[in-house]
Design a protein around this motif. Structure first.
Motif, PDB file in Angstrom:
ATOM      1  N   TYR A  91       0.745  -1.228  -0.032  1.00  0.00           N
ATOM      2  CA  TYR A  91      -0.123  -0.013  -0.032  1.00  0.00           C
ATOM      3  C   TYR A  91       0.809   1.332  -0.028  1.00  0.00           C
ATOM      4  O   TYR A  91       2.178   1.323   0.542  1.00  0.00           O
ATOM      5  CB  TYR A  91      -1.017  -0.052   1.229  1.00  0.00           C
ATOM      6  CG  TYR A  91      -0.301   0.271   2.610  1.00  0.00           C
ATOM      7  CD1 TYR A  91       0.157   1.249   3.179  1.00  0.00           C
ATOM      8  CD2 TYR A  91      -0.191  -1.029   3.198  1.00  0.00           C
ATOM      9  CE1 TYR A  91       0.652   1.307   4.237  1.00  0.00           C
ATOM     10  CE2 TYR A  91       0.555  -0.975   4.677  1.00  0.00           C
ATOM     11  CZ  TYR A  91       0.761   0.192   5.105  1.00  0.00           C
ATOM     12  OH  TYR A  91       1.219   0.297   6.349  1.00  0.00           O
ATOM     13  N   LEU A  92       0.486   1.942  -0.557  1.00  0.00           N
ATOM     14  CA  LEU A  92       0.832   3.528  -0.553  1.00  0.00           C
ATOM     15  C   LEU A  92      -0.484   4.627   0.022  1.00  0.00           C
ATOM     16  O   LEU A  92      -1.438   4.232  -0.123  1.00  0.00           O
ATOM     17  CB  LEU A  92       1.400   4.106  -1.754  1.00  0.00           C
ATOM     18  CG  LEU A  92       2.187   3.323  -2.624  1.00  0.00           C
ATOM     19  CD1 LEU A  92       2.451   3.597  -4.078  1.00  0.00           C
ATOM     20  CD2 LEU A  92       3.669   3.261  -1.951  1.00  0.00           C
ATOM     21  N   GLY A  93       0.008   5.520   0.656  1.00  0.00           N
ATOM     22  CA  GLY A  93      -0.896   6.428   1.299  1.00  0.00           C
ATOM     23  C   GLY A  93      -0.769   7.824   1.783  1.00  0.00           C
ATOM     24  O   GLY A  93       0.658   8.032   1.789  1.00  0.00           O
ATOM     25  N   ASN A 122      -1.388  10.437   5.154  1.00  0.00           N
ATOM     26  CA  ASN A 122      -1.558  10.525   6.731  1.00  0.00           C
ATOM     27  C   ASN A 122      -1.597  12.154   7.174  1.00  0.00           C
ATOM     28  O   ASN A 122      -0.978  13.076   6.758  1.00  0.00           O
ATOM     29  CB  ASN A 122      -0.516   9.677   7.692  1.00  0.00           C
ATOM     30  CG  ASN A 122       0.659  10.277   7.839  1.00  0.00           C
ATOM     31  OD1 ASN A 122       0.874  11.338   8.537  1.00  0.00           O
ATOM     32  ND2 ASN A 122       1.720   9.657   7.123  1.00  0.00           N
ATOM     33  N   ASN A 140       2.420   7.277   3.751  1.00  0.00           N
ATOM     34  CA  ASN A 140       2.790   6.244   4.335  1.00  0.00           C
ATOM     35  C   ASN A 140       3.126   4.896   3.036  1.00  0.00           C
ATOM     36  O   ASN A 140       2.661   5.098   2.005  1.00  0.00           O
ATOM     37  CB  ASN A 140       1.312   5.545   4.751  1.00  0.00           C
ATOM     38  CG  ASN A 140       0.494   6.456   5.786  1.00  0.00           C
ATOM     39  OD1 ASN A 140       1.259   7.194   6.641  1.00  0.00           O
ATOM     40  ND2 ASN A 140      -0.830   6.493   5.658  1.00  0.00           N
ATOM     41  N   GLU A 146      -0.249  -5.359   8.638  1.00  0.00           N
ATOM     42  CA  GLU A 146      -0.095  -4.234   7.578  1.00  0.00           C
ATOM     43  C   GLU A 146       1.055  -3.501   8.050  1.00  0.00           C
ATOM     44  O   GLU A 146       0.863  -2.500   8.484  1.00  0.00           O
ATOM     45  CB  GLU A 146      -1.084  -3.277   7.188  1.00  0.00           C
ATOM     46  CG  GLU A 146      -2.496  -3.919   6.700  1.00  0.00           C
ATOM     47  CD  GLU A 146      -3.661  -3.278   6.198  1.00  0.00           C
ATOM     48  OE1 GLU A 146      -3.123  -1.916   6.385  1.00  0.00           O
ATOM     49  OE2 GLU A 146      -4.585  -3.695   5.728  1.00  0.00           O
ATOM     50  N   GLY A 158       4.211  -1.044   8.017  1.00  0.00           N
ATOM     51  CA  GLY A 158       4.661   0.002   7.051  1.00  0.00           C
ATOM     52  C   GLY A 158       5.468   1.046   7.917  1.00  0.00           C
ATOM     53  O   GLY A 158       5.752   0.900   9.105  1.00  0.00           O
ATOM     54  N   ASN A 213       5.550   5.220   8.375  1.00  0.00           N
ATOM     55  CA  ASN A 213       4.830   6.513   8.156  1.00  0.00           C
ATOM     56  C   ASN A 213       5.698   7.470   8.590  1.00  0.00           C
ATOM     57  O   ASN A 213       6.295   7.663   9.555  1.00  0.00           O
ATOM     58  CB  ASN A 213       3.349   6.544   9.068  1.00  0.00           C
ATOM     59  CG  ASN A 213       2.689   5.204   9.377  1.00  0.00           C
ATOM     60  OD1 ASN A 213       2.663   4.760   8.152  1.00  0.00           O
ATOM     61  ND2 ASN A 213       2.050   4.874  10.401  1.00  0.00           N
ATOM     62  N   PHE A 233      -5.405   7.907   8.282  1.00  0.00           N
ATOM     63  CA  PHE A 233      -4.749   7.448   7.187  1.00  0.00           C
ATOM     64  C   PHE A 233      -5.574   7.121   5.899  1.00  0.00           C
ATOM     65  O   PHE A 233      -6.629   6.652   5.907  1.00  0.00           O
ATOM     66  CB  PHE A 233      -4.099   5.911   7.490  1.00  0.00           C
ATOM     67  CG  PHE A 233      -3.173   6.047   8.596  1.00  0.00           C
ATOM     68  CD1 PHE A 233      -2.781   7.072   9.239  1.00  0.00           C
ATOM     69  CD2 PHE A 233      -2.594   4.681   9.048  1.00  0.00           C
ATOM     70  CE1 PHE A 233      -1.629   7.194  10.145  1.00  0.00           C
ATOM     71  CE2 PHE A 233      -1.581   4.690   9.895  1.00  0.00           C
ATOM     72  CZ  PHE A 233      -1.100   5.881  10.502  1.00  0.00           C
ATOM     73  N   ASN A 240      -5.241   5.141   2.788  1.00  0.00           N
ATOM     74  CA  ASN A 240      -4.316   4.122   1.989  1.00  0.00           C
ATOM     75  C   ASN A 240      -4.797   3.574   0.781  1.00  0.00           C
ATOM     76  O   ASN A 240      -5.982   3.399   0.768  1.00  0.00           O
ATOM     77  CB  ASN A 240      -3.877   2.925   2.879  1.00  0.00           C
ATOM     78  CG  ASN A 240      -2.949   3.700   3.884  1.00  0.00           C
ATOM     79  OD1 ASN A 240      -2.180   4.599   4.037  1.00  0.00           O
ATOM     80  ND2 ASN A 240      -2.926   2.618   5.116  1.00  0.00           N
ATOM     81  N   THR A 264      -4.102   0.221  -1.344  1.00  0.00           N
ATOM     82  CA  THR A 264      -3.575  -0.928  -1.342  1.00  0.00           C
ATOM     83  C   THR A 264      -3.634  -1.925  -2.824  1.00  0.00           C
ATOM     84  O   THR A 264      -4.817  -1.633  -3.423  1.00  0.00           O
ATOM     85  CB  THR A 264      -4.432  -1.889  -0.377  1.00  0.00           C
ATOM     86  OG1 THR A 264      -4.332  -1.239   0.790  1.00  0.00           O
ATOM     87  CG2 THR A 264      -3.907  -3.425  -0.402  1.00  0.00           C
TER      88      THR A 264
END
Length: 233
Positions: free
Chosen positions: A43-45, A47, A75, A93, A95, A97, A227, A229, A231
């Protein structure tokens, strides 16, 4: 990047999902992807982090001691999914941040602004409860617990705010709740998720001076995060 980025991306996701349901889509993509016992992804996201304060002495009609300035961070992480039954999954998950917050005491006329840059190793264990799949679309809710390691905490730094160093505890414990949509595309499953993250423990490392304008009147300081995200599985 402004907070409006969250709203824009969420609206795009909703628009795309509406097209999947009502746009006359007749081809079922990725028919067997949810039948796998184990599945993986990344995932990319984005926050945004804030602080929640409990004060030792606080009058409801007065302004708070601290002003927090929030910004948008980034993220990135991996997803491991264990299928428990048709509508229930266990997800891990892990990751990283990256976040930035501004912290300023309002109890002084001098410049008290501190910029807090945090890099969290974030380790959530989540339960995902999904509705039944409709064509190429499946909504869900998600919740669970997590721990985060703040690599930029300054917890063991002997200097405090008197020397310009804002200090936080390295380990935090959180609960998380959110919702999202599984969108089944031709080559992969794409999942936008909006999730709130709420720290349980006190994160503040107090200054040596018990009357510090930064930490003296704070009984508890804990992070709150949102967040968004995306995925790919």
């Amino acid at each position: 990047m402004k907070k409006s980025t969250f709203v824009i991306l969420a609206l795009l996701s909703i628009q795309f999902s509406n097209a999947q349901i009502f746009g006359g889509e007749s081809i079922t993509n990725q028919e067997n992807i949810d039948n796998q016992k184990w599945s993986w992804g990344y995932y990319l996201g984005f926050n945004t982090y804030d602080f929640d304060f409990d004060y030792i002495d606080y009058e409801p009609d007065t302004k708070p001691d601290i002003r927090v300035e929030t910004r948008v961070g980034f993220n990135v992480g991996l997803v491991g999914n264990l299928k428990l039954d048709n509508n229930l999954d266990l997800r891990f998950e892990p990751g990283v941040n990256f976040s930035t917050r501004g912290f300023q005491s309002l109890k002084s006329d001098i410049n008290t602004y501190r910029e807090i840059n945090s890099t969290y190793v974030h380790l959530p264990l989540l339960i995902k409860f999904s509705a039944n799949r409709l064509n190429n679309f499946k909504p869900f809710v998600v919740g669970g617990v997590s721990t985060s390691i703040n690599l930029s905490s300054n917890q063991n730094n002997p200097d405090d705010n008197s020397a310009g160093q804002f200090r936080m505890k390295a380990n935090t414990y959180n609960y998380e709740v959110g919702f999202g949509i599984d969108l089944y595309l031709y080559y992969f499953k794409f999942t936008p998720t909006l999730r709130g993250v709420f720290t349980i423990n006190d994160e503040l490392v107090r200054d040596a001076d018990p009357n510090s304008i930064y930490t003296g009147n704070i009984d508890k300081m804990s992070s709150r995060g949102v967040f968004l995200n995306f995925t790919f599985q």
